[in-house]
Design an enzyme around this catalytic site. Structure first.
Site, PDB file in Angstrom:
ATOM      1  N   GLY A  34       0.850  -1.202   0.000  1.00 55.52           N
ATOM      2  CA  GLY A  34       0.000   0.000   0.000  1.00 55.52           C
ATOM      3  C   GLY A  34       0.878   1.242   0.000  1.00 55.52           C
ATOM      4  O   GLY A  34       0.488   2.308   0.474  1.00 55.52           O
TER       5      GLY A  34
ATOM      6  N   ARG B 231       1.881   3.461  -2.009  1.00 50.90           N
ATOM      7  CA  ARG B 231       1.528   4.757  -2.614  1.00 50.90           C
ATOM      8  C   ARG B 231       0.269   5.356  -1.988  1.00 50.90           C
ATOM      9  O   ARG B 231      -0.207   6.403  -2.411  1.00 50.90           O
ATOM     10  CB  ARG B 231       1.341   4.592  -4.135  1.00 50.90           C
ATOM     11  CG  ARG B 231       2.664   4.306  -4.859  1.00 50.90           C
ATOM     12  CD  ARG B 231       2.542   4.492  -6.367  1.00 50.90           C
ATOM     13  NE  ARG B 231       1.781   3.454  -7.022  1.00 50.90           N
ATOM     14  CZ  ARG B 231       2.282   2.269  -7.416  1.00 50.90           C
ATOM     15  NH1 ARG B 231       3.567   1.994  -7.216  1.00 50.90           N
ATOM     16  NH2 ARG B 231       1.521   1.377  -8.022  1.00 50.90           N
ATOM     17  N   GLY B 232      -0.270   4.710  -0.971  1.00 55.69           N
ATOM     18  CA  GLY B 232      -1.482   5.207  -0.313  1.00 55.69           C
ATOM     19  C   GLY B 232      -1.154   6.268   0.726  1.00 55.69           C
ATOM     20  O   GLY B 232       0.010   6.574   0.994  1.00 55.69           O
ATOM     21  N   ARG B 233      -2.208   6.817   1.325  1.00 56.57           N
ATOM     22  CA  ARG B 233      -2.032   7.880   2.326  1.00 56.57           C
ATOM     23  C   ARG B 233      -1.159   7.402   3.482  1.00 56.57           C
ATOM     24  O   ARG B 233      -0.219   8.082   3.893  1.00 56.57           O
ATOM     25  CB  ARG B 233      -3.406   8.331   2.858  1.00 56.57           C
ATOM     26  CG  ARG B 233      -4.207   9.188   1.892  1.00 56.57           C
ATOM     27  CD  ARG B 233      -5.592   9.493   2.458  1.00 56.57           C
ATOM     28  NE  ARG B 233      -6.426   8.308   2.405  1.00 56.57           N
ATOM     29  CZ  ARG B 233      -7.371   8.085   1.475  1.00 56.57           C
ATOM     30  NH1 ARG B 233      -7.630   8.992   0.565  1.00 56.57           N
ATOM     31  NH2 ARG B 233      -8.073   6.977   1.486  1.00 56.57           N
TER      32      ARG B 233
ATOM     33  N   ALA C 179      -3.570  -3.958  14.328  1.00 51.26           N
ATOM     34  CA  ALA C 179      -4.059  -2.909  15.235  1.00 51.26           C
ATOM     35  C   ALA C 179      -5.046  -2.006  14.502  1.00 51.26           C
ATOM     36  O   ALA C 179      -4.726  -1.474  13.439  1.00 51.26           O
ATOM     37  CB  ALA C 179      -2.893  -2.088  15.767  1.00 51.26           C
TER      38      ALA C 179
ATOM     39  N   ASN D 134      -5.795   0.872  15.352  1.00 52.59           N
ATOM     40  CA  ASN D 134      -5.305   2.249  15.400  1.00 52.59           C
ATOM     41  C   ASN D 134      -3.925   2.264  16.046  1.00 52.59           C
ATOM     42  O   ASN D 134      -3.741   1.714  17.128  1.00 52.59           O
ATOM     43  CB  ASN D 134      -6.274   3.121  16.212  1.00 52.59           C
ATOM     44  CG  ASN D 134      -6.113   4.578  15.880  1.00 52.59           C
ATOM     45  OD1 ASN D 134      -5.001   5.099  15.916  1.00 52.59           O
ATOM     46  ND2 ASN D 134      -7.202   5.243  15.554  1.00 52.59           N
TER      47      ASN D 134
ATOM     48  N   HIS E 152     -14.075  11.168   9.970  1.00 55.69           N
ATOM     49  CA  HIS E 152     -12.905  10.903   9.120  1.00 55.69           C
ATOM     50  C   HIS E 152     -12.951  11.700   7.830  1.00 55.69           C
ATOM     51  O   HIS E 152     -14.003  12.204   7.423  1.00 55.69           O
ATOM     52  CB  HIS E 152     -12.822   9.415   8.768  1.00 55.69           C
ATOM     53  CG  HIS E 152     -12.231   8.579   9.869  1.00 55.69           C
ATOM     54  ND1 HIS E 152     -12.972   8.128  10.933  1.00 55.69           N
ATOM     55  CD2 HIS E 152     -10.966   8.130  10.071  1.00 55.69           C
ATOM     56  CE1 HIS E 152     -12.191   7.423  11.747  1.00 55.69           C
ATOM     57  NE2 HIS E 152     -10.966   7.411  11.251  1.00 55.69           N
TER      58      HIS E 152
ATOM     59  N   LYS F  15     -12.104   7.852   3.021  1.00 57.79           N
ATOM     60  CA  LYS F  15     -12.135   6.563   3.732  1.00 57.79           C
ATOM     61  C   LYS F  15     -13.195   5.642   3.144  1.00 57.79           C
ATOM     62  O   LYS F  15     -14.329   6.068   2.926  1.00 57.79           O
ATOM     63  CB  LYS F  15     -12.405   6.819   5.223  1.00 57.79           C
ATOM     64  CG  LYS F  15     -12.336   5.572   6.075  1.00 57.79           C
ATOM     65  CD  LYS F  15     -12.251   5.925   7.546  1.00 57.79           C
ATOM     66  CE  LYS F  15     -12.271   4.684   8.427  1.00 57.79           C
ATOM     67  NZ  LYS F  15     -11.174   3.755   8.106  1.00 57.79           N
TER      68      LYS F  15
ATOM     69  N   GLY G 117     -12.558   1.052  11.768  1.00 56.66           N
ATOM     70  CA  GLY G 117     -12.131  -0.110  12.555  1.00 56.66           C
ATOM     71  C   GLY G 117     -11.975   0.254  14.023  1.00 56.66           C
ATOM     72  O   GLY G 117     -12.304  -0.532  14.915  1.00 56.66           O
ATOM     73  N   THR G 118     -11.489   1.456  14.264  1.00 56.81           N
ATOM     74  CA  THR G 118     -11.309   1.918  15.650  1.00 56.81           C
ATOM     75  C   THR G 118     -12.658   2.003  16.368  1.00 56.81           C
ATOM     76  O   THR G 118     -12.787   1.581  17.526  1.00 56.81           O
ATOM     77  CB  THR G 118     -10.640   3.308  15.646  1.00 56.81           C
ATOM     78  OG1 THR G 118      -9.434   3.217  14.902  1.00 56.81           O
ATOM     79  CG2 THR G 118     -10.350   3.795  17.054  1.00 56.81           C
TER      80      THR G 118
HETATM   81  N1  LIG Z   1      -4.390   1.157  12.056  1.00 62.77           N
HETATM   82  C1  LIG Z   1      -4.223   2.482  11.871  1.00 62.77           C
HETATM   83  O1  LIG Z   1      -3.676   3.191  12.733  1.00 62.77           O
HETATM   84  C2  LIG Z   1      -4.692   3.092  10.604  1.00 62.77           C
HETATM   85  C3  LIG Z   1      -5.351   2.305   9.702  1.00 62.77           C
HETATM   86  N2  LIG Z   1      -5.735   2.812   8.507  1.00 62.77           N
HETATM   87  C4  LIG Z   1      -6.317   1.871   7.573  1.00 62.77           C
HETATM   88  O2  LIG Z   1      -5.352   1.555   6.583  1.00 62.77           O
HETATM   89  C5  LIG Z   1      -6.004   1.249   5.349  1.00 62.77           C
HETATM   90  C6  LIG Z   1      -5.453   2.140   4.242  1.00 62.77           C
HETATM   91  O3  LIG Z   1      -5.778   3.481   4.516  1.00 62.77           O
HETATM   92  P1  LIG Z   1      -5.256   4.657   3.564  1.00 62.77           P
HETATM   93  O4  LIG Z   1      -3.774   4.635   3.485  1.00 62.77           O
HETATM   94  O5  LIG Z   1      -5.942   5.880   4.005  1.00 62.77           O
HETATM   95  O6  LIG Z   1      -5.873   4.188   2.163  1.00 62.77           O
HETATM   96  P2  LIG Z   1      -5.364   4.557   0.683  1.00 62.77           P
HETATM   97  O7  LIG Z   1      -6.486   4.215  -0.221  1.00 62.77           O
HETATM   98  O8  LIG Z   1      -4.808   5.936   0.668  1.00 62.77           O
HETATM   99  O9  LIG Z   1      -4.146   3.549   0.453  1.00 62.77           O
HETATM  100  C7  LIG Z   1      -4.296   2.192   0.222  1.00 62.77           C
HETATM  101  C8  LIG Z   1      -3.270   1.797  -0.811  1.00 62.77           C
HETATM  102  O10 LIG Z   1      -3.266   0.388  -0.932  1.00 62.77           O
HETATM  103  C9  LIG Z   1      -3.108   0.081  -2.303  1.00 62.77           C
HETATM  104  N3  LIG Z   1      -3.516  -1.284  -2.552  1.00 62.77           N
HETATM  105  C10 LIG Z   1      -4.751  -1.769  -2.787  1.00 62.77           C
HETATM  106  N4  LIG Z   1      -4.693  -3.093  -2.998  1.00 62.77           N
HETATM  107  C11 LIG Z   1      -3.396  -3.448  -2.881  1.00 62.77           C
HETATM  108  C12 LIG Z   1      -2.720  -4.670  -2.974  1.00 62.77           C
HETATM  109  N5  LIG Z   1      -3.366  -5.826  -3.236  1.00 62.77           N
HETATM  110  N6  LIG Z   1      -1.375  -4.688  -2.780  1.00 62.77           N
HETATM  111  C13 LIG Z   1      -0.705  -3.562  -2.537  1.00 62.77           C
HETATM  112  N7  LIG Z   1      -1.307  -2.343  -2.419  1.00 62.77           N
HETATM  113  C14 LIG Z   1      -2.637  -2.306  -2.594  1.00 62.77           C
HETATM  114  C15 LIG Z   1      -3.940   1.142  -3.016  1.00 62.77           C
HETATM  115  O11 LIG Z   1      -3.593   1.252  -4.395  1.00 62.77           O
HETATM  116  C16 LIG Z   1      -3.578   2.372  -2.212  1.00 62.77           C
HETATM  117  O12 LIG Z   1      -2.432   3.029  -2.730  1.00 62.77           O
HETATM  118  C17 LIG Z   1      -7.502   1.430   5.610  1.00 62.77           C
HETATM  119  O13 LIG Z   1      -8.068   0.185   5.959  1.00 62.77           O
HETATM  120  C18 LIG Z   1      -7.522   2.367   6.820  1.00 62.77           C
HETATM  121  O14 LIG Z   1      -8.688   2.277   7.576  1.00 62.77           O
HETATM  122  C19 LIG Z   1      -5.531   4.120   8.185  1.00 62.77           C
HETATM  123  C20 LIG Z   1      -4.933   4.950   9.076  1.00 62.77           C
HETATM  124  C21 LIG Z   1      -4.446   4.518  10.360  1.00 62.77           C
HETATM  125  O1  LIG Z   2      -8.912   5.265   7.263  1.00 63.68           O
HETATM  126  C1  LIG Z   2      -8.368   5.970   8.145  1.00 63.68           C
HETATM  127  O2  LIG Z   2      -7.948   7.126   7.919  1.00 63.68           O
HETATM  128  C2  LIG Z   2      -8.235   5.412   9.484  1.00 63.68           C
HETATM  129  N1  LIG Z   2      -8.522   4.161   9.657  1.00 63.68           N
HETATM  130  C3  LIG Z   2      -8.451   3.452  10.885  1.00 63.68           C
HETATM  131  C4  LIG Z   2      -9.829   3.030  11.327  1.00 63.68           C
HETATM  132  O3  LIG Z   2     -10.681   2.710  10.491  1.00 63.68           O
HETATM  133  O4  LIG Z   2     -10.072   2.991  12.532  1.00 63.68           O
HETATM  134  C5  LIG Z   2      -7.663   4.181  11.938  1.00 63.68           C
HETATM  135  C6  LIG Z   2      -7.886   5.663  11.943  1.00 63.68           C
HETATM  136  O5  LIG Z   2      -9.165   5.916  12.384  1.00 63.68           O
HETATM  137  C7  LIG Z   2      -7.668   6.246  10.561  1.00 63.68           C
END
Ligand SMILES: NC(=O)C1=CN([C@@H]2O[C@H](COP(=O)(O)OP(=O)(O)OC[C@H]3O[C@@H](n4cnc5c(N)ncnc54)[C@H](O)[C@@H]3O)[C@@H](O)[C@H]2O)C=CC1
Ligand SMILES: O=C(O)C1=N[C@H](C(=O)O)C[C@H](O)C1
Length: 250
Positions: free
Chosen positions: A11, A13-15, A106, A108, A136, A140, A146-147
């Site tokens: 992932g 290139r994602g955020r 995790a 979060n 959010h 998203k 998930g949190t």
């Molecule tokens: N646990 C935590 O603290 C946090 C969790 N998240 C979670 O992380 C996940 C991603 O969030 P964002 O980065 O905002 O999303 P995003 O959409 O910006 O990035 C996801 C990236 O994964 C790529 N991707 C999709 N399928 C793929 C694959 N099979 N192999 C490799 N890359 C692939 C996409 O092209 C994209 O670049 C979400 O489920 C979000 O809820 C987000 C922020 C904090």
């Molecule tokens: O997608 C997000 O941005 C985030 N995803 C996680 C979630 O779904 O709980 C963690 C955080 O809230 C940011």
């Protein structure tokens, strides 16, 4: 000095993935050996000799990625959402055949978010009512977050343990969605708003008082200390770890 830990990011290139790549690259004790996104050659992570795979992708693909990590003998740190109890059990089954490997999942990685969930869990038994509001960015894909699901589950378990009755609620007619999602009997409301990053407020109430527990991630660097902590710890934590709590001695 010991060898740096070799890290691959899915992932990338994602955020979140892009931020993780920067954080790993900047850490002297970690080496960023692979950056993979959708459409890239997944096996390049293994070819690069990654010891720890970090996944911030999408709930639809994350199980395949965790399976890949375990099959390739890599530890995994996973922030992607969508982990139901069934999915967690499946990961435990895979790890039973690879007892030397660790996977940390995790909802979060923000330290404050982890603390706020713990505070809510502690407070839940003292209040008749509990509801969760998460807010959010509009990019998203999943709702509720998930949190928020995890927080509601913790609150519900604490309420059940204390023998509390369902929260009072006289609603007998409403528009669809007006009372939010029902997660184990706890109402969860999801807001998607331009300008937001990741925020959550837990509202608790009883006769004559309310308690609000709020956490705000103002940018994605807030998640990095937790992600790096997990990357550094996972090689000495075989099996499945859910949440950052044990790494914070909570
Ligand atoms: N646990 C935590 O603290 C946090 C969790 N998240 C979670 O992380 C996940 C991603 O969030 P964002 O980065 O905002 O999303 P995003 O959409 O910006 O990035 C996801 C990236 O994964 C790529 N991707 C999709 N399928 C793929 C694959 N099979 N192999 C490799 N890359 C692939 C996409 O092209 C994209 O670049 C979400 O489920 C979000 O809820 C987000 C922020 C904090
Ligand atoms: O997608 C997000 O941005 C985030 N995803 C996680 C979630 O779904 O709980 C963690 C955080 O809230 C940011």
């Amino acid at each position: 000095m010991s060898e740096p830990i070799r890290v691959g990011v899915l992932g990338a290139r994602g955020r979140m993935g892009a931020q993780v790549c920067k954080a790993v690259d900047a850490a002297g004790d970690l080496e960023l050996v692979a950056m993979v996104d959708a459409g890239d050659w997944l096996f390049s992570v293994a070819d690069a000799g990654a010891q720890v795979l970090v996944d911030f992708t999408h709930p639809d693909v994350v199980m395949d990625n965790v399976r890949f990590a375990v099959d390739q003998g890599m530890h995994a740190v996973v922030g992607t959402t969508g982990f139901t109890p069934d999915r967690l059990d499946t990961v435990r089954t895979w790890l039973a055949d690879a007892p030397q490997l660790g996977v940390l999942i995790a909802p979060n990685f923000g330290i404050g978010a982890v603390l706020s969930m713990r505070f809510a869990q502690m407070a839940a038994r003292f209040y008749e009512s509990a509801e969760v509001i998460e807010l959010h960015h509009p990019g998203k894909v999943d709702a509720p977050s998930g949190t928020a699901v995890h927080t509601a589950q913790l609150i519900a378990a604490a309420r059940a343990e204390a023998g509390l009755a369902p929260p009072p609620d006289a609603t007998s007619q409403s528009l669809d969605g007006a009372r939010g999602a029902d997660v184990d009997g706890v109402r969860v409301h999801a807001v998607r708003l331009a300008g937001m990053v990741a925020h959550q407020e837990i509202l608790l109430g009883t006769e004559g008082e309310t308690l609000s527990i709020r956490h705000d991630s103002l940018n994605r660097s807030s998640f990095m200390p937790g992600v790096l902590l997990a990357v550094r710890a996972i090689r000495s934590r075989p099996g499945l770890t859910v949440g950052l709590d044990p790494l914070l001695d909570l």
